[in-house]
Design a protein around this motif. Structure first.
Motif, PDB file in Angstrom:
ATOM      1  N   TRP A 412      52.485  71.167 -23.269  1.00 26.59           N
ATOM      2  CA  TRP A 412      52.975  71.742 -24.463  1.00 26.59           C
ATOM      3  C   TRP A 412      53.045  73.136 -24.066  1.00 26.59           C
ATOM      4  CZ3 TRP A 412      50.458  75.777 -27.020  1.00 26.59           C
ATOM      5  CH2 TRP A 412      49.065  75.951 -26.675  1.00 26.59           C
ATOM      6  N   HIS A 413      52.166  73.666 -23.056  1.00 25.57           N
ATOM      7  CA  HIS A 413      52.554  75.067 -22.774  1.00 25.57           C
ATOM      8  C   HIS A 413      54.026  75.375 -22.186  1.00 25.57           C
ATOM      9  CE1 HIS A 413      48.283  74.158 -22.720  1.00 25.57           C
ATOM     10  NE2 HIS A 413      48.036  75.148 -22.844  1.00 25.57           N
ATOM     11  N   THR A 414      54.341  74.418 -21.320  1.00 23.16           N
ATOM     12  CA  THR A 414      55.844  74.769 -20.663  1.00 23.16           C
ATOM     13  C   THR A 414      56.943  74.552 -21.715  1.00 23.16           C
ATOM     14  OG1 THR A 414      55.596  72.415 -19.962  1.00 23.16           O
ATOM     15  CG2 THR A 414      54.854  73.860 -18.476  1.00 23.16           C
ATOM     16  N   CYS A 415      56.576  73.607 -22.588  1.00 25.60           N
ATOM     17  CA  CYS A 415      57.537  73.381 -23.597  1.00 25.60           C
ATOM     18  C   CYS A 415      57.777  74.772 -24.561  1.00 25.60           C
ATOM     19  CB  CYS A 415      57.345  72.217 -24.477  1.00 25.60           C
ATOM     20  SG  CYS A 415      57.223  70.554 -23.735  1.00 25.60           S
ATOM     21  N   LEU A 416      56.540  75.150 -25.029  1.00 23.58           N
ATOM     22  CA  LEU A 416      56.588  76.279 -25.789  1.00 23.58           C
ATOM     23  C   LEU A 416      57.192  77.492 -25.107  1.00 23.58           C
ATOM     24  CD1 LEU A 416      55.863  77.440 -28.682  1.00 23.58           C
ATOM     25  CD2 LEU A 416      53.440  77.722 -27.842  1.00 23.58           C
ATOM     26  N   LEU A 417      56.771  77.655 -23.910  1.00 23.33           N
ATOM     27  CA  LEU A 417      57.260  78.851 -23.118  1.00 23.33           C
ATOM     28  C   LEU A 417      58.756  78.788 -22.987  1.00 23.33           C
ATOM     29  CD1 LEU A 417      56.386  81.223 -21.679  1.00 23.33           C
ATOM     30  CD2 LEU A 417      55.989  79.893 -19.527  1.00 23.33           C
ATOM     31  N   GLY A 418      59.204  77.368 -22.779  1.00 26.14           N
ATOM     32  CA  GLY A 418      60.789  77.271 -22.621  1.00 26.14           C
ATOM     33  C   GLY A 418      61.496  77.332 -23.902  1.00 26.14           C
ATOM     34  N   VAL A 419      60.920  77.084 -25.167  1.00 28.05           N
ATOM     35  CA  VAL A 419      61.613  77.531 -26.114  1.00 28.05           C
ATOM     36  C   VAL A 419      61.659  79.002 -26.574  1.00 28.05           C
ATOM     37  CG1 VAL A 419      61.363  77.370 -29.002  1.00 28.05           C
ATOM     38  CG2 VAL A 419      60.883  75.383 -27.436  1.00 28.05           C
ATOM     39  N   ALA A 420      60.412  79.839 -26.309  1.00 30.52           N
ATOM     40  CA  ALA A 420      60.252  81.223 -26.379  1.00 30.52           C
ATOM     41  C   ALA A 420      61.312  81.870 -25.366  1.00 30.52           C
ATOM     42  CB  ALA A 420      58.863  81.397 -26.210  1.00 30.52           C
ATOM     43  N   SER A 421      61.227  81.535 -24.023  1.00 30.95           N
ATOM     44  CA  SER A 421      62.289  81.942 -23.369  1.00 30.95           C
ATOM     45  C   SER A 421      63.492  81.919 -23.782  1.00 30.95           C
ATOM     46  CB  SER A 421      61.864  81.348 -21.793  1.00 30.95           C
ATOM     47  OG  SER A 421      60.830  81.691 -21.535  1.00 30.95           O
ATOM     48  N   CYS A 422      64.026  80.746 -23.921  1.00 32.43           N
ATOM     49  CA  CYS A 422      65.459  80.635 -24.570  1.00 32.43           C
ATOM     50  C   CYS A 422      66.034  81.357 -25.655  1.00 32.43           C
ATOM     51  CB  CYS A 422      65.881  79.167 -25.028  1.00 32.43           C
ATOM     52  SG  CYS A 422      65.658  77.991 -23.283  1.00 32.43           S
ATOM     53  N   LEU A 423      65.008  81.628 -26.755  1.00 31.97           N
ATOM     54  CA  LEU A 423      65.236  82.343 -27.857  1.00 31.97           C
ATOM     55  C   LEU A 423      65.035  83.883 -27.427  1.00 31.97           C
ATOM     56  CD1 LEU A 423      62.922  80.668 -30.633  1.00 31.97           C
ATOM     57  CD2 LEU A 423      65.326  80.472 -30.262  1.00 31.97           C
ATOM     58  N   LEU A 424      64.364  84.165 -26.646  1.00 34.30           N
ATOM     59  CA  LEU A 424      64.262  85.759 -26.235  1.00 34.30           C
ATOM     60  C   LEU A 424      65.668  86.126 -25.567  1.00 34.30           C
ATOM     61  CD1 LEU A 424      62.906  88.202 -25.985  1.00 34.30           C
ATOM     62  CD2 LEU A 424      62.065  87.476 -23.811  1.00 34.30           C
ATOM     63  N   MET A 425      65.922  85.231 -24.699  1.00 34.24           N
ATOM     64  CA  MET A 425      67.180  85.576 -23.859  1.00 34.24           C
ATOM     65  C   MET A 425      68.601  85.320 -24.986  1.00 34.24           C
ATOM     66  SD  MET A 425      65.975  86.409 -21.111  1.00 34.24           S
ATOM     67  CE  MET A 425      67.847  86.963 -20.661  1.00 34.24           C
ATOM     68  N   MET A 426      68.517  84.568 -25.722  1.00 31.15           N
ATOM     69  CA  MET A 426      69.682  84.536 -26.682  1.00 31.15           C
ATOM     70  C   MET A 426      69.859  85.800 -27.474  1.00 31.15           C
ATOM     71  SD  MET A 426      68.873  80.984 -28.388  1.00 31.15           S
ATOM     72  CE  MET A 426      69.611  81.128 -30.002  1.00 31.15           C
ATOM     73  N   PHE A 427      68.800  86.504 -28.029  1.00 31.25           N
ATOM     74  CA  PHE A 427      69.030  87.512 -28.545  1.00 31.25           C
ATOM     75  C   PHE A 427      69.178  88.742 -27.879  1.00 31.25           C
ATOM     76  CE2 PHE A 427      67.120  84.906 -31.904  1.00 31.25           C
ATOM     77  CZ  PHE A 427      67.642  85.053 -33.027  1.00 31.25           C
ATOM     78  N   LEU A 428      68.615  88.753 -26.552  1.00 29.67           N
ATOM     79  CA  LEU A 428      68.815  89.736 -25.521  1.00 29.67           C
ATOM     80  C   LEU A 428      70.531  89.660 -25.268  1.00 29.67           C
ATOM     81  CD1 LEU A 428      65.867  89.980 -23.157  1.00 29.67           C
ATOM     82  CD2 LEU A 428      66.609  91.596 -24.684  1.00 29.67           C
TER      83      LEU A 428
END
Length: 856
Positions: A412-428
């Motif tokens: 679940w750590h990799t899944c959560l990190l994947g979600v957070a990374s995608c959302l961060l890059m989207m807004f960047l």
């Protein structure tokens, strides 16, 4: 493997997800033939290379420098790998969501081989799309062969480029023209290509003076804009997974093929970054994104790779999109809008979905400059990957035993990190596009939720809710209950809902309705003995009762039981209904009398049945509608009080107007004027007490007041006014009880009108405990006279009072305890009937537990 039609993974079957479709692609037909290499590795590699390998390497390295370009590459692949882990986990659990993708198939302005312009670009795109659509329409087999051919062409072109970096010596490279400051176009200077990095002073390693302008647009580049271009070239990990329905062994092919493709493309990109940075002048990289042709041993081969890559990306996008579209159509998630996408050939190829996808892409081609959509497309990729990670995260957090993927390199750590990374890059990359894409996804999810209906893949939300509810129910400790946080938790026993529909809705309001109320359990007892029956008759009834709750629009659980008698069944439900700290504390029963119940299903629009459609519930008071004996009815009241449960008996609920049983004030009344204000009359004193009593209220009286107050907080009853009636005793000064009650109401923040009324029945009748009017000291005739007098008193006060003050909508009465002698139960029931006769809708309430608190 069938593609899932939504941004979630189907949870079904023994393995916890949708079973594999072993009869070929969507729609059945020919058996699967595609291997891991042809079905996953080739499409994924080609899609991840796309046109960026040939046209954007110089852009990224030239503007960012080698070190920053490598950092961007690591970030991009970090996000992709996190998503790949989620894809592999779900794929090895039985089935997987496949998200189609679209790529910019145009050739940048650095390559001018064919005539340029909007019309020409539209023509080229239409011809290319027609060719791609024809290949995809003829089936996955032809697509696989075409993809393999383009893979060979792209691989040969890449090999020639890699060799050229070493084999080609220094040379002058003419750069494309660049607009001057006054709009004129001057001759470009020549630049040098060198294979010796020392000749360039290592200027390709890091940015010299920040980011430069993009010579094709004149816009200053930033980290976000460069990363958007790079990431757009790294996407495509779902291209092979989208072909899951055409694979021999998707559970093995998707993880293995996707990982191979990701590793292969990463090393190719990294090698191209190094060779470009160490051999090409920085100005060349910034001024000519098509520099591969200029340094190639055989330039036409680079063009072959460019067009082959564009063709392969288009094919993978179109065939993947068609499979997803076909799955959406098969599940009827968007009704007639996608109906043409259901059409398949005899072999199972969804050519209707291919044509549908072709038409949608053709509309997009009308945009012309597809490069303007690059940021939006990249954000959509990130949204799709975030959805995949979120799906896997949901399955992992739900902890369902059927989610047991054989691929274990995730958590679940990799899944959560994947979600957070995608959302961060989207807004960047683009905050506006990111917000719009999330809004679009929310709207689509809301649409699918609103359409509702049973599905074949289940709902991961239910598994998540179960996990969370179980966790918090364990934390709901009954030992920590406090009167300040008390709320009604009702168990309504219903024999036949056809005659109790208004009571069903009134009980929903009594627990304060909406999102802020307490527990509401709808109980039913089926008479019978399991020993004498071939199977349990209760289980098949749940579907009908759950449908009843949905159509009545009440927030209630359903609890059914089988018992030799209704009384014993009621005892079972009182003991076992609920869970942990959420257990009913109040029993609600319809009033027992000889009046034939009305069939409310016939007059309620929510329960109108089509002609000839059988109803799951029999007509009232017919076979299948159990009615307890009067003795058992009173015994159920006595049993509930012995079990420390409060009791509410409802009489005449069917007389309430529809607007008082709606979800909001005036519901069902239409556009006309609202009904006149009504009163909730509250009698918190025991009117059948022979010796009168103080003009104040006890615990039971406060409970009656609390129930009326709760009902008055419901939107449909907010216009009603509370009226409290007191009957002073013979030795009590006038106004004393009223003053104490007003002070209490002020402390409890209850707004109500208090009236003190005189009653001859409150005179001194001798000593004795409550209930002695039945147990022996008073005769039947005297008790009957007392009930008749109390009834007349209540009816006399139900008038409007002040002019225009409205009338009584509902009366709350103090319910006395049943007598200790069971032989007196019929007399007790007769007194209750006489007391509440002709009062209209009334609730007789007996409360045992304190429900009010004045402490801060």
């Amino acid at each position: 493997m069938r593609n899932s039609p939504s941004l979630a993974y189907r949870l079904l079957g023994e393995e916890g997800v949708a079973p594999l479709n072993g009869d070929g692609g969507p729609g059945g037909g020919a058996p699967r033939k595609l291997s891991t290499f042809l079905g996953v590795v080739v499409p994924t590699v080609l899609s991840m290379f796309s046109i960026v390998v040939f046209m954007r390497i110089g852009f990224v390295v030239g503007h960012a420098g080698l070190l920053e370009a490598l950092a961007m590459l690591f970030v991009a692949y970090f996000i992709l790998v996190l998503t790949v882990l989620s894809v592999c986990a779900i794929a090895t659990n039985g089935a997987v969501l496949m998200i189609s993708r679209t790529l910019d198939a145009g050739v940048p302005s650095g390559v001018r081989v064919l005539p340029q312009g909007y019309g020409w670009s539209l023509l080229y795109g239409t011809l290319l799309l027609g060719l791609v659509g024809g290949v995809c329409t003829l089936g996955a087999g032809l697509y696989a062969r075409a993809a393999f051919l383009t893979f060979l062409l792209v691989s040969g072109s890449l090999a020639s480029v890699l060799v050229s970096f070493v084999a080609v010596g220094p040379r002058d490279v003419p750069l494309p023209p660049r607009p001057g400051p006054n709009g004129s176009i001057g001759p470009p200077p020549a630049r040098t290509h060198s294979i010796n990095p020392t000749d360039r002073g290592m200027d390709g390693l890091v940015p010299v003076a920040g980011y430069a302008q993009d010579y094709t647009t004149g816009v200053n580049m930033t980290f976000a804009s460069v990363f958007a271009v790079l990431f757009n070239g790294c996407t495509g990990i779902m291209a092979g997974a989208n072909m899951s329905g055409e694979l021999k062994d998707p559970s093995r092919a998707i993880p293995l093929g996707t990982i191979i493709a990701v590793v292969y493309t990463f090393f190719v990109y990294a090698l191209l970054f190094f060779l470009s940075s160490f051999t090409c002048n920085r100005t060349l990289l910034q001024e000519d994104y098509g520099f591969f042709r200029a340094i190639s041993l055989w330039p036409p081969l680079v063009l072959v790779g460019v067009y082959a890559t564009s063709l392969s990306a288009s094919m993978s996008s179109l065939i993947g999109a068609s499979r997803i579209l076909h799955a959406l159509a098969r599940d009827d998630l968007f009704g007639l809008v996608l109906a043409p996408a259901k059409v398949v050939t005899q072999g199972g190829n969804p050519w209707g979905a291919v044509l549908y996808s072709w038409a949608l892409v053709q509309v997009v081609l009308l945009v012309g400059k597809l490069n303007t959509l690059a940021a939006v497309v990249t954000v959509f990729y990130l949204v799709a990957y975030a959805a995949v990670d979120l799906s896997c995260l949901s399955l992992e957090w739900a902890s369902a035993p059927n989610f047991r993927p054989t691929f274990g390199l995730f958590s679940w750590h990799t899944c959560l990190l994947g979600v957070a990374s995608c959302l961060l890059m989207m807004f960047l990359i683009s905050p506006g596009a990111a917000g719009a894409s999330l809004l679009l996804m929310a709207l689509l999810s809301g649409l699918l939720t609103a359409r509702g209906g049973p599905t074949s893949w289940g709902y991961v939300s239910q598994a998540l809710l179960f996990h969370q509810v179980r966790k918090y129910l364990l934390r709901l400790d009954v030992r920590k209950e406090h009167v300040k946080f008390w709320r009604p938790q009702l168990l309504l026993l219903v024999g036949n809902p056809r005659g109790a529909l208004p009571l069903l809705r009134l009980a929903n309001q009594l627990k304060k309705g909406g999102l802020y109320g307490g527990l509401y359990v709808l109980g039913h007892v089926t008479p019978g003995d399991l020993d004498s029956l071939p199977s349990d008759p209760v289980q098949p009834q749940y579907e009908a009762w759950l449908g009843l709750v949905d159509r009545a629009q009440v927030k209630a659980f359903v609890d059914l039981t089988l018992s030799p008698s209704v009384r014993h069944g009621a005892q079972h439900l009182l003991r076992i209904s609920g869970l942990g700290g959420m257990k009913p504390n109040t029993l609600v029963l319809g009033f027992y009398d000889e009046t034939l119940p009305q069939d409310h299903f016939l007059s309620d629009p929510a329960f109108s049945e089509p002609a000839g459609a059988p109803s799951p519930f029999p007509p009232p008071r017919e076979a299948g509608s159990p009615t307890p004996h009067p003795q058992d009815y009173v015994a159920m009241v006595a049993d509930a009080l012995k079990m420390n449960k409060n009791v509410v008996l409802a009489r005449g609920a069917g007389g309430l107007p529809p607007e008082r049983l709606g979800m909001a004030a005036g519901a069902g009344a239409g556009p006309g004027p609202l009904p006149p204000p009504h009163h909730l009359d509250i009698w918190p004193l025991n009117l059948l007490r022979p010796r009168g009593g103080p003009g104040y209220v006890d615990v039971c009286g406060l409970f009656v007041l609390q129930m009326a107050t709760i009902l008055g907080m419901v939107p449909a009853w907010r216009g009603a006014r509370l009226r409290i009636f007191l009957c002073p005793g013979p030795r009590e000064p006038a106004g004393a009880g009223e003053g104490r009650l007003r002070a209490l109401l002020e402390q409890l923040r209850i707004r109500a009108e208090v009236r003190e009324v005189a009653w001859e029945g409150s005179g001194d009748g001798g000593d004795g405990e409550e209930g002695d009017f039945v147990n022996g000291h008073r005769g039947e005739a005297e008790a009957e006279a007392l009930a008749v007098g109390a009834n007349a008193l209540v009816r006399a006060q139900q008038g409007g009072g002040p002019a225009g003050g409205g009338s009584t909508a509902l009366t709350f009465l103090y319910l006395p305890r049943p007598p200790a002698d069971a032989a007196r139960y019929p007399s007790y029931l007769a007194l209750l009937e006489r007391l509440s006769r002709g009062l209209g809708p009334a609730l007789l309430v007996h409360g045992l537990t304190p429900v009010t608190c004045t402490d801060l």
